[in-house]
Write a protein that holds these residues in place. Structure first.
Motif, mmCIF file in Angstrom:
data_model
loop_
_atom_site.group_PDB
_atom_site.id
_atom_site.type_symbol
_atom_site.label_atom_id
_atom_site.label_comp_id
_atom_site.label_asym_id
_atom_site.label_seq_id
_atom_site.Cartn_x
_atom_site.Cartn_y
_atom_site.Cartn_z
ATOM 1 N N VAL A 160 24.348 26.449 -3.874
ATOM 2 C CA VAL A 160 25.404 25.528 -3.389
ATOM 3 C C VAL A 160 25.997 26.108 -2.021
ATOM 4 O O VAL A 160 26.022 27.009 -1.822
ATOM 5 N N GLU A 161 26.324 24.827 -1.555
ATOM 6 C CA GLU A 161 26.758 25.105 0.042
ATOM 7 C C GLU A 161 27.859 24.153 0.246
ATOM 8 O O GLU A 161 27.805 23.012 0.114
ATOM 9 N N SER A 162 29.151 24.582 0.710
ATOM 10 C CA SER A 162 30.027 23.787 0.930
ATOM 11 C C SER A 162 29.854 22.816 2.197
ATOM 12 O O SER A 162 29.108 23.249 3.074
ATOM 13 N N VAL A 163 30.319 21.724 1.938
ATOM 14 C CA VAL A 163 29.946 20.567 3.113
ATOM 15 C C VAL A 163 31.362 20.333 3.611
ATOM 16 O O VAL A 163 31.425 20.141 4.798
ATOM 17 N N SER A 164 32.281 19.757 2.929
ATOM 18 C CA SER A 164 33.678 19.136 3.376
ATOM 19 C C SER A 164 34.651 19.620 2.465
ATOM 20 O O SER A 164 34.587 19.241 1.302
ATOM 21 N N ILE A 165 35.432 20.569 2.899
ATOM 22 C CA ILE A 165 36.405 21.235 2.189
ATOM 23 C C ILE A 165 37.855 21.308 2.909
ATOM 24 O O ILE A 165 37.823 21.030 4.064
ATOM 25 N N PRO A 166 38.792 21.820 2.265
ATOM 26 C CA PRO A 166 40.057 21.650 2.977
ATOM 27 C C PRO A 166 40.349 22.506 4.254
ATOM 28 O O PRO A 166 39.484 23.512 4.342
ATOM 29 N N LYS A 167 40.901 22.090 5.160
ATOM 30 C CA LYS A 167 40.835 22.836 6.486
ATOM 31 C C LYS A 167 40.931 24.326 6.427
ATOM 32 O O LYS A 167 40.009 24.987 7.293
ATOM 33 N N GLN A 168 42.007 24.735 5.920
ATOM 34 C CA GLN A 168 42.295 26.289 6.081
ATOM 35 C C GLN A 168 41.309 27.098 5.014
ATOM 36 O O GLN A 168 41.212 28.126 5.210
ATOM 37 N N VAL A 169 40.321 26.325 4.358
ATOM 38 C CA VAL A 169 39.525 27.256 3.575
ATOM 39 C C VAL A 169 38.282 27.746 4.094
ATOM 40 O O VAL A 169 37.703 26.888 5.132
ATOM 41 N N LYS A 170 37.799 28.928 3.746
ATOM 42 C CA LYS A 170 36.632 29.571 4.336
ATOM 43 C C LYS A 170 35.167 28.887 3.524
ATOM 44 O O LYS A 170 35.376 28.761 2.374
ATOM 45 N N SER A 171 34.271 28.451 4.354
ATOM 46 C CA SER A 171 33.101 27.696 3.715
ATOM 47 C C SER A 171 32.409 28.724 2.845
ATOM 48 O O SER A 171 32.645 30.100 2.988
ATOM 49 N N PHE A 172 31.575 28.220 2.083
ATOM 50 C CA PHE A 172 30.616 29.090 1.150
ATOM 51 C C PHE A 172 29.377 28.688 0.869
ATOM 52 O O PHE A 172 29.136 27.348 1.024
ATOM 53 N N THR A 173 28.275 29.441 0.997
ATOM 54 C CA THR A 173 26.853 29.164 0.457
ATOM 55 C C THR A 173 26.517 30.389 -0.460
ATOM 56 O O THR A 173 26.764 31.532 -0.251
ATOM 57 N N SER A 174 25.824 29.701 -1.341
ATOM 58 C CA SER A 174 25.162 31.003 -2.372
ATOM 59 C C SER A 174 23.931 31.180 -2.016
ATOM 60 O O SER A 174 23.181 30.314 -1.296
ATOM 61 N N LYS A 175 23.329 32.114 -2.597
ATOM 62 C CA LYS A 175 21.851 32.647 -2.495
ATOM 63 C C LYS A 175 21.042 31.621 -3.357
ATOM 64 O O LYS A 175 21.646 31.362 -4.439
ATOM 65 N N MET A 176 19.859 31.303 -2.992
ATOM 66 C CA MET A 176 18.924 30.430 -3.561
ATOM 67 C C MET A 176 18.625 31.096 -4.736
ATOM 68 O O MET A 176 18.366 32.253 -4.971
ATOM 69 N N GLY A 177 18.689 30.174 -6.012
ATOM 70 C CA GLY A 177 18.497 30.629 -7.407
ATOM 71 C C GLY A 177 19.154 31.702 -8.037
ATOM 72 O O GLY A 177 19.063 31.967 -8.992
ATOM 73 N N GLN A 178 20.382 31.817 -7.289
ATOM 74 C CA GLN A 178 21.270 32.968 -8.127
ATOM 75 C C GLN A 178 22.388 32.264 -8.531
ATOM 76 O O GLN A 178 23.337 31.270 -7.687
ATOM 77 N N GLN A 179 22.963 32.985 -9.620
ATOM 78 C CA GLN A 179 24.354 32.551 -10.141
ATOM 79 C C GLN A 179 25.101 32.647 -9.115
ATOM 80 O O GLN A 179 25.165 33.888 -8.529
ATOM 81 N N PHE A 180 26.309 32.018 -9.084
ATOM 82 C CA PHE A 180 27.534 32.185 -8.028
ATOM 83 C C PHE A 180 28.759 31.878 -8.653
ATOM 84 O O PHE A 180 28.896 30.687 -9.209
ATOM 85 N N THR A 181 29.682 32.510 -8.382
ATOM 86 C CA THR A 181 31.070 32.353 -8.920
ATOM 87 C C THR A 181 32.072 32.480 -8.044
ATOM 88 O O THR A 181 32.062 33.493 -7.305
#
Ligand SMILES: [Cu+2]
Length: 147
Positions: free
Chosen positions: A64-85
């Motif tokens: 999962v990778e953030s695409v469009s999120i609220p302005k003040q929020v840091k983007s996030f990208t998870s590692k391929m194939g790994q569970q991400f919380t």
């Protein structure tokens, strides 16, 4: 006495907000039980600020990778194939994708509390959707659930 009551009320309020934070699961699926391909399940999720979501890939090809999120929020990208919380502390609409399957329309939407940034998300989505070859309607359907 008044001070003790104030401290007690604040403590209870804090405890309550911790207790009421919920946990959700989103599966990143190559095929779901309805035969849909490259799909987040559920694709639309409405949660409250402070809630946590665990994203679980069905195989090593998803993330999962953030695409469009609220302005003040840091983007996030998870590692391929790994569970991400991820804990969603800030209100707003979060459009996110599976990085390698973006072109196949593998995107999801999470609404956290009020959807004040929806116009920006819709604008971003309409600008990028030209690069999505299939399942655009599915993403539109998720976005139409934002209220
Ligand atoms: Cu994927």
């Amino acid at each position: 006495m008044k001070n003790i009551m104030t401290v007690l009320i604040i403590t209870l309020a804090l405890l309550n907000s911790k207790v009421s934070a919920k946990h959700y699961d989103v599966k990143l699926l190559t095929t779901d039980d309805k035969g849909q391909n490259m799909v987040m399940s559920p694709g639309f999720l409405k949660i409250s600020p402070g809630d946590t979501v665990t994203f679980s890939p069905s195989d090593p090809s998803h993330n999962v990778e953030s695409v469009s999120i609220p302005k003040q929020v840091k983007s996030f990208t998870s590692k391929m194939g790994q569970q991400f919380t991820h804990t969603f502390d800030q209100q707003g609409v979060y459009l996110y994708k599976c990085t390698p399957h973006f072109v196949l329309g593998m995107l999801g939407v999470i609404q956290v509390g009020a959807a004040q940034n929806l116009p920006m998300v819709m604008k971003d989505w309409s600008a990028m959707s030209a690069g999505v070859a299939m399942n655009k309607d599915r993403v539109n359907a998720y976005l139409s659930q934002v209220k």
